[in-house]
Each structure stands twice: as structure tokens, then as C-alpha cells.
Design a protein around this motif. Structure first.
Motif, PDB file in Angstrom:
ATOM      1  N   MET A 166      42.746  53.418  36.867  1.00 63.10           N
ATOM      2  CA  MET A 166      44.142  53.590  36.443  1.00 63.10           C
ATOM      3  C   MET A 166      44.414  52.478  35.439  1.00 63.10           C
ATOM      4  N   PRO A 167      45.260  52.761  34.451  1.00 63.81           N
ATOM      5  CA  PRO A 167      45.525  51.748  33.440  1.00 63.81           C
ATOM      6  C   PRO A 167      46.602  50.749  33.866  1.00 63.81           C
ATOM      7  N   GLN A 168      46.399  49.504  33.435  1.00 69.35           N
ATOM      8  CA  GLN A 168      47.500  48.559  33.442  1.00 69.35           C
ATOM      9  C   GLN A 168      48.292  48.918  32.192  1.00 69.35           C
ATOM     10  N   LEU A 195      51.290  43.813  25.359  1.00 70.68           N
ATOM     11  CA  LEU A 195      50.049  43.668  26.122  1.00 70.68           C
ATOM     12  C   LEU A 195      49.149  44.860  25.817  1.00 70.68           C
ATOM     13  N   PRO A 196      47.853  44.616  25.611  1.00 64.28           N
ATOM     14  CA  PRO A 196      46.976  45.745  25.308  1.00 64.28           C
ATOM     15  C   PRO A 196      46.740  46.660  26.504  1.00 64.28           C
ATOM     16  N   GLY A 197      46.873  46.145  27.703  1.00 65.16           N
ATOM     17  CA  GLY A 197      46.569  46.936  28.890  1.00 65.16           C
ATOM     18  C   GLY A 197      45.094  46.831  29.228  1.00 65.16           C
ATOM     19  N   GLY A 198      44.681  47.587  30.187  1.00 63.47           N
ATOM     20  CA  GLY A 198      43.296  47.580  30.632  1.00 63.47           C
ATOM     21  C   GLY A 198      43.131  48.585  31.752  1.00 63.47           C
ATOM     22  N   TYR A 199      41.946  48.677  32.268  1.00 60.34           N
ATOM     23  CA  TYR A 199      41.654  49.635  33.337  1.00 60.34           C
ATOM     24  C   TYR A 199      41.066  48.928  34.541  1.00 60.34           C
ATOM     25  N   ARG A 200      41.452  49.395  35.706  1.00 58.58           N
ATOM     26  CA  ARG A 200      40.893  48.886  36.962  1.00 58.58           C
ATOM     27  C   ARG A 200      40.548  50.076  37.851  1.00 58.58           C
ATOM     28  N   ALA A 201      39.456  49.941  38.560  1.00 61.39           N
ATOM     29  CA  ALA A 201      39.077  50.977  39.526  1.00 61.39           C
ATOM     30  C   ALA A 201      40.106  50.994  40.657  1.00 61.39           C
ATOM     31  N   ILE A 202      40.461  52.195  41.117  1.00 62.62           N
ATOM     32  CA  ILE A 202      41.452  52.271  42.194  1.00 62.62           C
ATOM     33  C   ILE A 202      40.838  51.967  43.556  1.00 62.62           C
ATOM     34  N   LEU A 203      39.551  52.238  43.715  1.00 62.26           N
ATOM     35  CA  LEU A 203      38.816  51.895  44.934  1.00 62.26           C
ATOM     36  C   LEU A 203      37.439  51.387  44.534  1.00 62.26           C
ATOM     37  N   VAL A 204      37.034  50.298  45.122  1.00 59.18           N
ATOM     38  CA  VAL A 204      35.736  49.718  44.800  1.00 59.18           C
ATOM     39  C   VAL A 204      34.847  49.800  46.026  1.00 59.18           C
ATOM     40  N   LEU A 205      33.644  50.292  45.833  1.00 61.34           N
ATOM     41  CA  LEU A 205      32.664  50.371  46.905  1.00 61.34           C
ATOM     42  C   LEU A 205      31.888  49.060  46.914  1.00 61.34           C
ATOM     43  N   PRO A 206      32.007  48.269  47.971  1.00 53.48           N
ATOM     44  CA  PRO A 206      31.287  46.995  48.000  1.00 53.48           C
ATOM     45  C   PRO A 206      29.776  47.211  48.006  1.00 53.48           C
ATOM     46  N   THR A 207      29.072  46.331  47.326  1.00 56.66           N
ATOM     47  CA  THR A 207      27.610  46.368  47.312  1.00 56.66           C
ATOM     48  C   THR A 207      27.096  44.955  47.552  1.00 56.66           C
ATOM     49  N   ASN A 208      25.840  44.860  47.925  1.00 55.21           N
ATOM     50  CA  ASN A 208      25.198  43.558  48.150  1.00 55.21           C
ATOM     51  C   ASN A 208      26.020  42.654  49.059  1.00 55.21           C
ATOM     52  N   MET A 209      26.378  43.162  50.181  1.00 53.35           N
ATOM     53  CA  MET A 209      27.132  42.352  51.125  1.00 53.35           C
ATOM     54  C   MET A 209      26.536  42.504  52.521  1.00 53.35           C
ATOM     55  N   SER A 210      26.844  41.575  53.368  1.00 59.93           N
ATOM     56  CA  SER A 210      26.400  41.662  54.750  1.00 59.93           C
ATOM     57  C   SER A 210      27.556  41.226  55.647  1.00 59.93           C
ATOM     58  N   TYR A 211      27.442  41.545  56.900  1.00 59.54           N
ATOM     59  CA  TYR A 211      28.482  41.156  57.849  1.00 59.54           C
ATOM     60  C   TYR A 211      27.867  41.004  59.221  1.00 59.54           C
ATOM     61  N   LYS A 212      28.599  40.375  60.104  1.00 62.35           N
ATOM     62  CA  LYS A 212      28.190  40.326  61.502  1.00 62.35           C
ATOM     63  C   LYS A 212      29.462  40.241  62.351  1.00 62.35           C
TER      64      LYS A 212
END
Length: 191
Positions: A126-128, A168-185
Motif C-alpha cells: 500500500m502506498p504512503q 512528500l514523494p510517498g513510498g510503498y510498504r508491504a501490508i503483511l511481512v512473512l518473517p524469514t531467518n528467525m528462530s524461537y523457543k
């Protein structure tokens, strides 16, 4: 600071309120000094007295606020499972490719794009708001952005033109980001 606010709200005494502000509140001091000099309703003139770096921070913050609100509307209206017709996605950019506009790498999804399954919700952007962006071609398009900004008594044209204090020129951002290269416990506590 609380007493200064009370003075302004109850009596409108800007001069006395200014005396109560701590030295480090430079933006607030600049605004009050301008309102004393130019009148208590000269809001734009007062805002222009705020240091440029801070004024830019405020305008970018507002831009992010609009983006967050539009993403919330998009998800409320269309869900967060898959792209829909009229959504925007960023096209991959090849190495060394020079683009004159951010718009050259944005695609508006059509019916066959959505049906192909090539694009996922994680590709949707979606655009800013700004002068150098495309807007979605569905119910959360340019008109909705414009109405949202104008509901805050701000000028859409000032925000979306190439020159001016708030351009302002605006810009684009992903509305949902799929995390990668992560770990959890999982950690459980006994206390």
C-alpha cells in the motif's frame, strides 16, 4: 507544562503559557511565539516556525499514520488471506536497472493476476501518500486516501504536489511481512 496547557485552554493567554515552557521545548516555544505574533488561529504560519528536521519528522509520522489507517481499511474490507483485484504489488527490479519513478516497479493486479496465484498477500503493498505513488484500484484508492487526509483538515494537494513545504514523494510498504531467518523457543516461568 500542564499549567501552560491549562492557561491556553482556559484563558488563551499565550504569553504567560510561553513563560512556563521549559527551555528544551523549542518546537512548542516556536509555535507559541508565532501565534502571539501572527494571531492564535495562524496555525500554518506557527507550524512553519518549527525547525525543519522536526517538521519533517511530523509530516513523515502523519504519512505513516495515513498508511496504517488505509491498511486497516484494506484488511477490514478484503481480508488478509490473499490479494484482490486492484491491489498493488512491487515488480522485481533487475540489477543495474535505473528507474525514474517508483511507479515503474508497481503493478496493479487484475483478475488474471489474482487467479494465477503468482502473487500472495505478502506481495501486496500500500502506498504512503505522496506525489510519486500509484494508489490501489479498488475501494481503498486515491479518493479514500484524499478523504481521510481532508477529514483531518489538511490539504491533499499540499501533500501530493512536487513542490512545497509538505510535499512528500510517498513510498510503498508491504501490508503483511512473512518473517524469514528467525528462530524461537518457548520459555515457561514457575513464578
Amino acid at each position: 507544562v500542564a499549567e501552560a496547557k491549562r492557561l491556553i485552554l482556559n484563558s488563551g493567554d499565550l504569553k504567560e503559557a510561553l513563560k512556563l515552557l521549559p527551555f528544551y521545548m523549542t518546537a512548542e516555544q516556536a509555535i507559541l511565539k508565532s501565534m502571539i505574533e501572527n494571531g492564535p488561529k495562524a496555525y500554518e504560519q506557527a507550524f512553519k516556525q518549527v525547525p525543519h528536521s522536526l517538521r519533517t519528522l511530523y509530516t513523515h509520522s502523519y504519512q505513516s499514520y495515513v498508511w496504517n489507517s488505509m491498511v486497516s481499511k484494506r484488511i477490514s474490507m478484503y481480508g488478509s488471506e490473499k490479494p484482490v483485484i486492484g491491489d498493488l504489488v512491487l515488480l522485481p527490479q533487475s540489477d543495474g536497472e535505473h528507474r525514474t519513478s517508483k511507479n515503474s516497479r508497481v503493478k496493479v493486479l487484475n483478475e488474471s493476476d489474482v487467479a494465477s496465484g503468482k502473487w500472495t498477500i505478502h506481495d501486496v503493498v500500500m502506498p504512503q501518500p505522496g506525489y510519486d505513488v500509484k494508489y490501489p484500484q479498488h475501494n481503498i484508492g486515491n479518493a479514500v486516501y484524499k478523504a481521510f487526509v481532508e477529514a483531518d483538515s489538511l490539504s491533499w494537494n499540499a501533500l501530493c504536489k512536487k513542490k512545497g513545504d509538505y510535499a512528500l514523494p510517498g513510498g510503498y510498504r508491504a501490508i503483511l511481512v512473512l518473517p524469514t531467518n528467525m528462530s524461537y523457543k518457548w520459555i515457561t516461568y514457575s513464578d
